[in-house]
Design a protein around this motif. Structure first.
Motif, mmCIF file in Angstrom:
data_model
loop_
_atom_site.group_PDB
_atom_site.id
_atom_site.type_symbol
_atom_site.label_atom_id
_atom_site.label_comp_id
_atom_site.label_asym_id
_atom_site.label_seq_id
_atom_site.Cartn_x
_atom_site.Cartn_y
_atom_site.Cartn_z
ATOM 1 N N GLU A 201 -41.614 -0.084 7.549
ATOM 2 C CA GLU A 201 -40.967 0.116 6.745
ATOM 3 C C GLU A 201 -40.018 -0.819 6.400
ATOM 4 O OE1 GLU A 201 -39.108 3.008 8.803
ATOM 5 O OE2 GLU A 201 -40.968 4.331 9.170
ATOM 6 N N THR A 202 -38.885 -1.343 4.869
ATOM 7 C CA THR A 202 -38.736 -2.565 4.443
ATOM 8 C C THR A 202 -37.379 -2.172 5.273
ATOM 9 O OG1 THR A 202 -39.090 -2.519 2.143
ATOM 10 C CG2 THR A 202 -37.120 -3.482 2.515
ATOM 11 N N GLU A 203 -36.338 -1.450 5.204
ATOM 12 C CA GLU A 203 -35.740 -1.216 5.723
ATOM 13 C C GLU A 203 -35.606 -1.316 7.906
ATOM 14 O OE1 GLU A 203 -32.253 -1.438 4.558
ATOM 15 O OE2 GLU A 203 -33.957 -1.798 3.108
ATOM 16 N N ALA A 204 -36.202 -0.123 8.341
ATOM 17 C CA ALA A 204 -36.482 -1.044 9.498
ATOM 18 C C ALA A 204 -37.096 -2.573 10.150
ATOM 19 C CB ALA A 204 -37.679 0.084 10.207
ATOM 20 N N SER A 205 -37.711 -2.806 9.266
ATOM 21 C CA SER A 205 -38.249 -4.274 9.560
ATOM 22 C C SER A 205 -37.309 -5.145 9.207
ATOM 23 C CB SER A 205 -39.391 -4.677 8.366
ATOM 24 O OG SER A 205 -40.604 -4.186 8.732
ATOM 25 N N LYS A 206 -36.002 -4.792 7.851
ATOM 26 C CA LYS A 206 -34.617 -5.726 7.523
ATOM 27 C C LYS A 206 -34.074 -5.848 9.120
ATOM 28 C CE LYS A 206 -33.155 -5.487 3.381
ATOM 29 N NZ LYS A 206 -32.262 -4.511 2.584
ATOM 30 N N GLU A 207 -33.919 -3.984 9.761
ATOM 31 C CA GLU A 207 -32.434 -4.067 10.904
ATOM 32 C C GLU A 207 -33.012 -5.154 11.727
ATOM 33 O OE1 GLU A 207 -32.813 -0.157 11.591
ATOM 34 O OE2 GLU A 207 -31.772 0.355 9.347
ATOM 35 N N LYS A 208 -34.868 -5.083 12.507
ATOM 36 C CA LYS A 208 -34.999 -5.731 12.650
ATOM 37 C C LYS A 208 -35.228 -7.454 13.200
ATOM 38 C CE LYS A 208 -36.751 -2.377 15.581
ATOM 39 N NZ LYS A 208 -35.986 -2.176 17.029
ATOM 40 N N THR A 209 -35.553 -7.748 11.200
ATOM 41 C CA THR A 209 -35.051 -9.412 11.385
ATOM 42 C C THR A 209 -33.462 -9.338 12.002
ATOM 43 O OG1 THR A 209 -37.118 -9.477 10.097
ATOM 44 C CG2 THR A 209 -34.754 -10.662 9.879
ATOM 45 N N GLU A 210 -32.715 -8.897 11.647
ATOM 46 C CA GLU A 210 -31.110 -8.918 12.133
ATOM 47 C C GLU A 210 -30.899 -9.078 13.178
ATOM 48 O OE1 GLU A 210 -29.035 -9.491 9.558
ATOM 49 O OE2 GLU A 210 -29.077 -8.687 7.797
ATOM 50 N N GLU A 211 -31.643 -7.252 13.994
ATOM 51 C CA GLU A 211 -31.489 -8.020 15.024
ATOM 52 C C GLU A 211 -32.260 -9.538 16.390
ATOM 53 O OE1 GLU A 211 -33.537 -4.828 17.104
ATOM 54 O OE2 GLU A 211 -32.559 -3.556 16.218
ATOM 55 N N LEU A 212 -33.019 -10.231 15.656
ATOM 56 C CA LEU A 212 -33.714 -11.426 15.873
ATOM 57 C C LEU A 212 -32.482 -12.621 15.834
ATOM 58 C CD1 LEU A 212 -37.082 -10.660 14.935
ATOM 59 C CD2 LEU A 212 -36.555 -10.693 17.098
ATOM 60 N N LEU A 213 -31.974 -12.065 15.266
ATOM 61 C CA LEU A 213 -31.230 -13.829 14.752
ATOM 62 C C LEU A 213 -29.748 -13.108 15.775
ATOM 63 C CD1 LEU A 213 -31.646 -13.004 10.481
ATOM 64 C CD2 LEU A 213 -32.663 -15.015 12.292
ATOM 65 N N GLU A 214 -29.633 -12.050 15.491
ATOM 66 C CA GLU A 214 -28.448 -11.299 16.344
ATOM 67 C C GLU A 214 -28.316 -12.232 17.991
ATOM 68 O OE1 GLU A 214 -25.005 -11.304 15.309
ATOM 69 O OE2 GLU A 214 -26.060 -12.108 13.583
ATOM 70 N N ASN A 215 -29.714 -12.015 19.082
ATOM 71 C CA ASN A 215 -30.378 -12.168 19.550
ATOM 72 C C ASN A 215 -30.732 -13.227 20.699
ATOM 73 O OD1 ASN A 215 -29.962 -8.844 20.251
ATOM 74 N ND2 ASN A 215 -32.227 -8.437 19.761
ATOM 75 N N TYR A 216 -31.243 -14.559 19.461
ATOM 76 C CA TYR A 216 -31.736 -15.506 19.398
ATOM 77 C C TYR A 216 -31.108 -16.534 18.573
ATOM 78 C CZ TYR A 216 -34.668 -12.505 21.933
ATOM 79 O OH TYR A 216 -35.662 -11.844 22.950
ATOM 80 N N PRO A 217 -30.311 -17.055 18.788
ATOM 81 C CA PRO A 217 -29.736 -18.051 17.766
ATOM 82 C C PRO A 217 -30.086 -19.485 17.861
ATOM 83 C CG PRO A 217 -27.792 -17.885 19.406
ATOM 84 C CD PRO A 217 -29.259 -16.895 19.937
ATOM 85 N N ASP A 218 -30.685 -19.738 18.690
ATOM 86 C CA ASP A 218 -31.768 -21.143 18.223
ATOM 87 C C ASP A 218 -33.152 -20.743 17.615
ATOM 88 O OD1 ASP A 218 -30.288 -22.389 19.411
ATOM 89 O OD2 ASP A 218 -31.135 -22.055 21.603
ATOM 90 N N LEU A 219 -33.541 -19.347 17.405
ATOM 91 C CA LEU A 219 -34.076 -19.166 17.025
ATOM 92 C C LEU A 219 -35.013 -19.696 15.513
ATOM 93 C CD1 LEU A 219 -36.896 -16.633 17.148
ATOM 94 C CD2 LEU A 219 -35.767 -15.915 15.247
ATOM 95 N N VAL A 236 -33.860 -11.129 4.275
ATOM 96 C CA VAL A 236 -32.626 -10.610 5.001
ATOM 97 C C VAL A 236 -32.438 -12.404 5.166
ATOM 98 C CG1 VAL A 236 -32.198 -10.817 7.536
ATOM 99 C CG2 VAL A 236 -33.274 -9.318 6.192
ATOM 100 N N LEU A 237 -33.381 -13.071 5.365
ATOM 101 C CA LEU A 237 -32.872 -14.967 5.192
ATOM 102 C C LEU A 237 -32.488 -15.360 4.078
ATOM 103 C CD1 LEU A 237 -35.852 -15.653 7.485
ATOM 104 C CD2 LEU A 237 -34.189 -15.445 8.240
ATOM 105 N N ALA A 238 -32.704 -14.899 3.165
ATOM 106 C CA ALA A 238 -32.927 -15.657 1.847
ATOM 107 C C ALA A 238 -31.337 -15.428 1.806
ATOM 108 C CB ALA A 238 -33.508 -15.364 1.049
ATOM 109 N N GLU A 239 -30.715 -14.217 2.636
ATOM 110 C CA GLU A 239 -29.561 -13.562 1.901
ATOM 111 C C GLU A 239 -28.338 -14.246 2.693
ATOM 112 O OE1 GLU A 239 -29.360 -9.261 2.462
ATOM 113 O OE2 GLU A 239 -30.378 -8.869 0.833
ATOM 114 N N ARG A 240 -28.392 -14.991 4.174
ATOM 115 C CA ARG A 240 -28.326 -15.096 5.139
ATOM 116 C C ARG A 240 -28.023 -16.774 4.569
ATOM 117 N NH1 ARG A 240 -27.794 -13.831 10.977
ATOM 118 N NH2 ARG A 240 -26.959 -11.855 10.901
ATOM 119 N N GLU A 241 -27.167 -17.518 3.739
ATOM 120 C CA GLU A 241 -27.316 -18.833 3.418
ATOM 121 C C GLU A 241 -27.291 -19.705 4.276
ATOM 122 O OE1 GLU A 241 -24.884 -19.332 -0.196
ATOM 123 O OE2 GLU A 241 -26.284 -18.216 -1.272
#
Length: 342
Positions: A201-219, A236-241
């Protein structure tokens, strides 16, 4: 019933079962019957392309084709559709399973009625279907994706997997194979920090992506072996310049075109097979099962026209399968020629 029918042939046909003689032929008048295809969920562009290929072959061969898209990517939604199909009287049912085990009871009932059962893209237990139409081998997919992660990270660092559903048999098989490949010395400096599930699901996948970015700053890399997940992660990555995290995985050229172009592309490259051809292969299997050309046993062969003669082979899970395709790499150099196709 919670489903949307996008193609409907005649339902009131006599159930003929899987027995009988006959050979695959280019004479479309030889084929008849009703062939149902149950996708994972509606709104899934990958499944829509697969269903397109299936429908083209069935209808050009003289059969009636029904495509069902569950409203949600759950086993429960598929079971509801399958139970309804049993009451209608199908000749053949093909399903891209949302769960390996949960569909067993209804598929057992279908086989006891003489309905030909095959799976495509995502499998079920081998004893409740006749043959699985596989995209590519789990080993090929796993090794290709791990090598992509290795390349994009520079050979070391943190990465994560954004999968579809935790019950999806294809996703789980690929992830197991990826873990196995990672044990090789070449990949010892890669660190898989998390596996998350966006349920296709698009929205659920975007939320999980945001969580990964928040939880793992060295990702460094998010690898999504699911087309909807990869597109969501890339968005999500494209929106986070400010992020340097990259995405790769399995994607549709039409969904990923904007994310592979330019020097700062968030997805340097990704992979997929042709989902239309996967659906076409699945239709050829359904026709051959219904006509009695094959039963699904290892060593049997059948004709697929321009895709050639295909042999059924044993797989590692105790069942049989056919391999429909091989992986293609998509990047900035070739995306334009593919993005309008699928």
């Amino acid at each position: 019933m919670k489903s949307r029918i996008i193609a409907l042939g005649l339902i009131a046909v006599l159930l003929t079962g899987c027995s009988g003689a006959g050979e695959i032929s280019e004479t479309v008048e030889e084929y008849s019957g009703t062939y149902a295809f149950v996708t994972k969920s509606e709104g899934n562009a990958y499944n829509e392309r697969m269903a397109q290929g299936f429908q083209e072959v069935i209808e050009s061969s003289g059969g009636n084709c029904l495509i069902y898209n569950p409203e949600e990517a759950t086993a429960e939604a598929q079971i509801e559709i399958l139970q309804d199909l049993l009451m209608q009287g199908m000749d053949s049912i093909t399903v891209a399973a949302n769960d390996e085990d949960a569909l067993s009871s209804v598929l057992t009932d279908a086989m006891e009625q003489g309905i030909c059962i095959s799976t495509v893209d995502s499998d079920v237990s081998a004893d409740v279907r006749q043959v699985f139409v596989n995209q590519a081998s789990a080993e090929e997919i796993a090794r290709t994706l791990i090598e992509a992660v290795y390349d994009i990270t520079g050979g070391s660092g943190q990465w994560a997997i954004l999968s579809a559903s935790s019950q999806a048999t294809n996703q789980n098989a690929w992830i197991r194979a990826m873990r196995s490949v990672m044990e090789e010395e070449r990949y010892q400096d890669l660190r898989l920090v998390d596996i998350v599930y966006g349920n296709d699901e698009t929205e659920a996948s975007k939320e999980k992506t945001e969580e990964l970015l928040e939880n793992y700053p060295d990702l460094k890399v998010i690898c999504a072996p699911t087309t909807m997940g990869l597109a969501a992660a890339a968005e999500v990555l494209a929106e986070r310049e400010e992020t340097d995290v990259k995405a790769t995985g399995l994607g549709l050229p039409s969904s990923m075109s904007a994310y592979v172009r330019g020097e700062e592309a968030v997805c340097p490259y990704f992979y997929l097979w042709n989902p239309v051809d996967l659906g076409r292969m699945s239709a050829c299997v359904s026709l051959a099962l219904k006509e009695g050309t094959i039963t699904g046993a290892a060593g049997e062969t059948f004709e697929t026209g321009d895709m050639g003669t295909i042999e059924i082979q044993e797989n590692e899970y105790g069942g049989t399968e056919v391999i429909a395709a091989s992986l293609t790499r998509f990047d900035a150099e070739n995306i334009e020629e593919w993005e309008t196709y699928f």
